[in-house]
Scaffold this motif. Sequence first.
Motif, short mmCIF file in Angstrom:
data_model
loop_
_atom_site.label_atom_id
_atom_site.label_comp_id
_atom_site.label_asym_id
_atom_site.label_seq_id
_atom_site.Cartn_x
_atom_site.Cartn_y
_atom_site.Cartn_z
N THR B 125 0.82 -1.21 0.00
CA THR B 125 0.00 0.00 0.00
C THR B 125 0.85 1.27 0.00
O THR B 125 0.35 2.35 -0.28
CB THR B 125 -0.95 0.03 1.21
OG1 THR B 125 -0.18 0.00 2.39
CG2 THR B 125 -1.91 -1.13 1.18
N ILE B 126 2.11 1.15 0.34
CA ILE B 126 2.98 2.34 0.32
C ILE B 126 3.79 2.41 -0.97
O ILE B 126 3.96 3.46 -1.56
CB ILE B 126 3.95 2.33 1.53
CG1 ILE B 126 3.18 2.15 2.84
CG2 ILE B 126 4.81 3.58 1.54
CD1 ILE B 126 2.30 3.31 3.25
N HIS B 127 4.29 1.26 -1.42
CA HIS B 127 5.19 1.27 -2.58
C HIS B 127 4.51 0.91 -3.90
O HIS B 127 5.12 1.00 -4.95
CB HIS B 127 6.35 0.31 -2.35
CG HIS B 127 7.28 0.74 -1.27
ND1 HIS B 127 7.30 0.14 -0.03
CD2 HIS B 127 8.19 1.74 -1.23
CE1 HIS B 127 8.20 0.75 0.72
NE2 HIS B 127 8.76 1.71 0.03
N GLY B 128 3.30 0.41 -3.84
CA GLY B 128 2.65 -0.02 -5.07
C GLY B 128 3.09 -1.41 -5.45
O GLY B 128 3.44 -2.22 -4.59
N ILE B 129 3.07 -1.70 -6.74
CA ILE B 129 3.41 -3.05 -7.20
C ILE B 129 4.91 -3.26 -7.12
O ILE B 129 5.70 -2.43 -7.58
CB ILE B 129 2.89 -3.28 -8.64
CG1 ILE B 129 1.36 -3.33 -8.64
CG2 ILE B 129 3.45 -4.57 -9.22
CD1 ILE B 129 0.75 -3.49 -10.00
N ARG B 130 5.31 -4.37 -6.51
CA ARG B 130 6.74 -4.68 -6.37
C ARG B 130 6.99 -6.10 -6.85
O ARG B 130 7.11 -7.02 -6.04
CB ARG B 130 7.17 -4.53 -4.91
CG ARG B 130 6.78 -3.20 -4.31
CD ARG B 130 7.05 -3.20 -2.83
NE ARG B 130 8.38 -2.66 -2.51
CZ ARG B 130 8.93 -2.73 -1.31
NH1 ARG B 130 8.31 -3.33 -0.34
NH2 ARG B 130 10.12 -2.20 -1.10
N GLY B 131 7.04 -6.28 -8.13
CA GLY B 131 7.31 -7.60 -8.68
C GLY B 131 6.05 -8.45 -8.74
O GLY B 131 4.96 -7.99 -8.41
N GLU B 132 6.23 -9.67 -9.19
CA GLU B 132 5.08 -10.56 -9.34
C GLU B 132 5.38 -11.92 -8.74
O GLU B 132 6.53 -12.30 -8.60
CB GLU B 132 4.76 -10.73 -10.83
CG GLU B 132 4.16 -9.52 -11.48
CD GLU B 132 5.06 -8.91 -12.53
OE1 GLU B 132 5.60 -9.68 -13.34
OE2 GLU B 132 5.26 -7.69 -12.52
N ILE B 133 4.31 -12.62 -8.43
CA ILE B 133 4.47 -13.96 -7.85
C ILE B 133 3.56 -14.92 -8.60
O ILE B 133 2.44 -14.57 -8.96
CB ILE B 133 4.17 -13.95 -6.34
CG1 ILE B 133 4.42 -15.33 -5.73
CG2 ILE B 133 2.75 -13.48 -6.05
CD1 ILE B 133 4.41 -15.30 -4.21
N ASN B 134 4.08 -16.11 -8.86
CA ASN B 134 3.31 -17.11 -9.58
C ASN B 134 2.71 -18.10 -8.58
O ASN B 134 3.42 -18.75 -7.84
CB ASN B 134 4.21 -17.84 -10.58
CG ASN B 134 3.41 -18.64 -11.57
OD1 ASN B 134 2.39 -19.23 -11.23
ND2 ASN B 134 3.86 -18.65 -12.81
N VAL B 135 1.38 -18.17 -8.58
CA VAL B 135 0.65 -18.96 -7.58
C VAL B 135 -0.35 -19.88 -8.29
O VAL B 135 -0.91 -19.50 -9.31
CB VAL B 135 -0.13 -18.01 -6.64
CG1 VAL B 135 -0.87 -18.80 -5.57
CG2 VAL B 135 0.80 -17.00 -6.00
N VAL B 136 -0.53 -21.08 -7.74
CA VAL B 136 -1.58 -21.98 -8.24
C VAL B 136 -2.53 -22.28 -7.08
O VAL B 136 -2.07 -22.62 -5.98
CB VAL B 136 -1.00 -23.30 -8.78
CG1 VAL B 136 -2.10 -24.12 -9.44
CG2 VAL B 136 0.12 -23.01 -9.78
N VAL B 137 -3.82 -22.10 -7.28
CA VAL B 137 -4.81 -22.34 -6.23
C VAL B 137 -5.88 -23.31 -6.75
O VAL B 137 -6.38 -23.14 -7.87
CB VAL B 137 -5.50 -21.03 -5.80
CG1 VAL B 137 -6.42 -21.29 -4.61
CG2 VAL B 137 -4.49 -19.96 -5.45
N LYS B 138 -6.20 -24.30 -5.93
CA LYS B 138 -7.28 -25.23 -6.29
C LYS B 138 -8.18 -25.44 -5.08
O LYS B 138 -7.73 -25.28 -3.95
CB LYS B 138 -6.70 -26.58 -6.71
CG LYS B 138 -6.08 -26.59 -8.09
CD LYS B 138 -5.56 -27.97 -8.40
CE LYS B 138 -4.92 -27.98 -9.79
NZ LYS B 138 -4.28 -29.27 -10.05
N VAL B 139 -9.42 -25.81 -5.31
CA VAL B 139 -10.32 -26.14 -4.21
C VAL B 139 -10.98 -27.49 -4.49
O VAL B 139 -11.45 -27.74 -5.59
CB VAL B 139 -11.42 -25.06 -4.06
CG1 VAL B 139 -12.50 -25.53 -3.10
CG2 VAL B 139 -10.84 -23.76 -3.56
#
Lengths: 353, 1026
Positions: B125-139
């Motif tokens: 919330t202070i610096h904005g976007i800082r890189g990206e992360i690759n995530v996989v989610v399943k239910v």
Amino acid sequence: MWCRVDPADLSPFPLPVSDAVSLRLRSGILEQTGATVDVLQSDTMDHYRTFHMLERLLHTPSKLIHQLHFQIPPSRQAMLIERYYAFDEAFVREVLGKKLSKGTKKDLDDVSTKTGITLKSCRRQFDNFKRVFKVVEEMRGSLVENIQQHFLLSDRLARDYAAIVFFANSRFETGKKKLQFLTFEDFAYCAEQMIQNWTLGAVDSNVDDMDVDLDKEFLQELKELKAWGELAAGEPLVWGLTSLSLCSLVCTSLRGKISVYNEMEANFKNLSRALVNMASKLIHTKDVRDFFIDLVEKFIEPCKSDKWTLNDLRLFLTQYMTSAHTLDAFRHQALWDRYMSTIKSCLLKMYHD
Amino acid sequence: MADRRFAGGRKMPGKLKVKIVAGRHLPVMDRASDLTDAFVEVKFGNTTFKTDVYPKSLNPQWNSEWFKFEVDDEDLQDEPLQITVLDHDTYSANDAIGKVYIDIDPLLYSEAATVISGWFPIYDTIHGIRGEINVVVKVDLFNDLNRFRQSSCGVKFFCTTSIPKCYRAVVIHGFVEELVVNEDPEYQWIDRIRTPRASNEARQRLISLMSGELQRKIGLKVLEMRGNAVVGYLQCFDLEGESGLVVRAIGTVCTLDKISNTAFLPACNSPSKEMKEIPFNEDPNPNTHSSGPSTPLKNQTYSFSPSKSYSRQSSSSDTDLSLTPKTGMGSGSAGKEGGPFKALLRQQTQTALEQREFPFFTLTAFPPGFLVHVGGVVSARSVKLLDRIHNPDEPETRDAWWAEIRQEIKSHAKALGCHAVVGYSESTSICEEVCILSASGTAAVLNPRFLQDGTMEGCLEQRIEETSPPGCGFCHIPYDELNMPFPAHLTYCYNCRKQKVPDVLFTTIDLPAEAMVIGKGCLIQARLCRLKKKAQAEANATSISNLLPFMEYEVHTQLMNKLKLKGMNALFGLRIQITVGENMLMGLASATGVYLTALPTPGGIQIAGKTPNDGAYEQHVSHMQKKINDTIAKNKELYEINPPEIPEEIIGSPFPEPRQRSRLLRSQSESSDEVMELDLSHGKKDAFVLEIDDTDAMEDVHSLLTDVPPPPGFYSCNTEIMPGINNWTSDIQMFTSVRVSRLSNINLTNQTLNKNFNDLCENLLKSLYFKLRSMIPCCLCHVNFTVALPEDEVIQVTVTAVAITFDKNQALQTSKVPVEKTLQRASTDNEEQLQFPLELCSDPLVSQPFSPAKEVLENASSHTGIPAAQRAASLDKASPLAEGHLRHRSVPSCTNSTVSVVKMTPLSFIPGAKITKYLGIINMFFIRETTSLREEGGVSGFLHAFIAEVFAMVRAHVAALGGNAVVSYIMKQCVFMENPNKNQAQCLINVSGDAVIVVRESELEMVPVQPSAAVSQPASAGDVTT
């Protein structure tokens, strides 16, 4: 974030906003669109802000490709990168061969005054040079390919950057008054020849710095040409057959073909000595730096004053290079070719007004 | 939020599985090494997992195991998955890099996404976007394990305010609403000791949790009503400051049926003409008698405003009204005109709707035949003083407030002879402790068949037998002609000549697909400011209440005048926003004006001077009159309004009373001389007459004339699509523009304020037209203005819209193509020869700024997203510009882009493409704060960057769901606060939309699996004018 950027909208960035606005005003954009100055002003500001955000990404073009902030079509991405890394002929001629250090950067205001390119633009170009240099300096593999891979530049621009990196690394002197007639393209061509023939990469394709540094072993060997060169350049009567033969071989084969035969014959000794001496001294960093000055002072200028044509020069160099092979006493065939072919290419490229 | 997981010892009906794959472009956290030792915390509910530390890398490859959370479905709906990326520090506390919140709701219903997988921007919330992360989610859901009724998994949510494209509405059940309240973390005592970051994150998390809870509760109500989906879901936040945080939502409950073979669906690019057949056959006899419960008719329930402020009209209209018996319900006319069918229908509808507390529908577009009659706009507002919500679990006060307003709306609708309200929406405006609650909609009579279970089969059969009415039915008045709730001029429908229609029609809905219009529509805005004294609590609320009726009246007058000036007779998509600030009230009404063939031609605008004896004054008035007449003529030409001449006798004849007839004739006559004369004799033309009795009125006339039409080639509307344009291309561009204007606070008067506000809006539109100039001919659709008054003397206007290019004339276009192509080729070459010099050499390009830009974009737009290898092939097939483009492609390596293209649009469809699947709603809330406002480029730079980040995060989430577009995108809130002295600023943005998979129509024919390829770059512009 206005990503639908007109290429035209992008171009005035190194200018202050007010100048950019007046530049756009002069283009008659208001008349075409019926907009007001306020609108133009705010639109220009938007472009500056967008550019400001893009600039960070442009420093690492691979980030521009993967970033999620802006959806930019690939062709437009390529255009942005290409234009950001483009440089001015006038600017590059000022900086080529200089150390890309803070000191040089401090002097950029002089460069700016001299070339009429805005300081902001000079800084961008300088920073681009330095950034590319830092990244590829210690890298394995082909210099051009490395640049292309890391900065996603077009082939043409990557080659230019390879030349800039190569020159900055060996610190070739290009700024002397005598060298002013040479264009960046001349130097870039020479750099390419030298990278292809004189660096480690020319013999071994899997070493660090292979395209950036000159092959030390090769330079060392070149020293051995000196002894032979002194022979070749020495007094024919005193030293016997060797030089006489080279001189006579060249002269004989060129008789009638070359327009400046007499001058050539008279000057042969000096020209030959110049080439061989340069070769033997290249092991010294100082002499590497003066390489282009030497070529101009010791070879090009004498030829020019004798009014050699480019064709004369080509005939002479070709004959000079090949004749050496026919001498029985000459043992450095491969070395000679590696040296002379590059020298010949460079000289021919540089021989103009 | 209490942890419900251990509450009842229930079984765990779900397993959430998360895998952290990798990161990229992380920020440098260790200055010494220029590297980062990153690890990830994955939190759901109260369970947290951690990955290993991946040392010294900005592109870590964690490739973690599957983290498994065993949770009940209630939590699955409420809780967001929270992913925190941190930098490991051996000696001090680990530094947070940023967070990703993932709403897993789309995984909970079977038809939507099955996996969420992709690169998410790491947000701080202070610096904005800082890189990206690759995530996989399943239910994994164990549906059969228990009878969970606390959760409502399986209910589908849609932001789209029409029946989603690949579904069929079996039953449209009706209104659903819910609200939840909580304390705002920003105002808790703990906020004084925690960092801004912690506070922002607490707020983001809370709102995420609350909207999850809200959605679950709404889902429960949906199941109760035996529906399976909520359409037109609108969720809003009220930041009430000290009093708390309210998250509320409304929607329309439906039972939807997936259309299995989507190939038979009409194309999505326009609410198409194929929908023309209407199942409901209207009784030809006009019915003025209602046998239903008598409508309590009060003068004050004027359709537009709850107040009695319609004073200007009253003098003459009162007499008119008094002729009709107020309670007799037209007993005299009943015998003559009583239509048994209509009465029956009314009864049916009534019973269907009576079961519901509020017969409201948030939809703005309807299945064919659903809408029978439209009565007009109904709206209600109330001013409330906020107090602390003492018990968050029982938010009764807020519920009661809204219930009161809805009740009022309902009674207004009744007064108009309508049983339902469509295009319904609610909003608030809060300043300090005063809150204005507003609700508005369009009173309507609906076809009961859609509203009841089990009637659908019969309806479908009937549908085929019935003949289609001519597309004017919805214009026919639903109320009693002799007992009109407000003064209006009625005529026989210009289309069918059988039923009565009003002279103008205001609605909040989209133009029905079957409606017949002449010419094109245009965006009409009324803008108004009123100063008010600063006051506290009660006094403040009272002064606001007193001002409101006047504002509504003036906004209405402005709209009416502007509509007349455009030569049009109906408004669609009307949205009136009243915003309250410390020392002023602002009203902004936007709507799309059209000319409905069924309604009479509007008369001109007549200026009447007060002092007729003054010669110079007289001259001035006649000069103004001429100007107005010229403008009307010009507008008619511009919007192609050329209704056929209709002989007067035909229209006039069915009227029984000669008095009324003469009045009618006047209202549709166009000659200004005649109008003048007749007007003086009857005084029935109030709506058309502007009396210049003081400078204020003069001002009004001036402001009427200062509205400049959009530059040639541009059209604009605030409805989904522009009436009168249907050959859209797939070239679309969504944008958001925020403008913050600081008023100089000296000598503020209503006039200067109005002028400032007017200029602000006009300039905003102008700058949009300028920016979009390369898209000409194009139409700005779904133009949505929002006004906020964050501080004294600060006006913030936010606009979101989408520009769509259309073929001006397809026939002409084809003949011109070869010429244009060579032109474009030439310009490409030109560009390349320049080798992209970055500065000073722009002139050759500037001189022809349209073609090069457009060309590059068009080329690109047809290829992005297709792997490079295929690209060349499809290029040759698809684009005649192949050669020109190949040169571009020689520029290396940019083609291996891995970022998938996600289109964003506020429309419910994408031109030239077909929605094949809805993946769930996107509902995201972000806070961004800075303590270095100046360094970040001031207000503009800060907002510009933040909006770009919001877009990036929305696109990333959609892409991770497997989608390639967001439809019905809306920025519901954009709250900006600034403290220039401290160099600080904070902004809150709330966006929502439907994530979908779209397939381009051209691809549909050739390669069905190919994902969509066209590009649209949402763009935004921040602006500060001081």
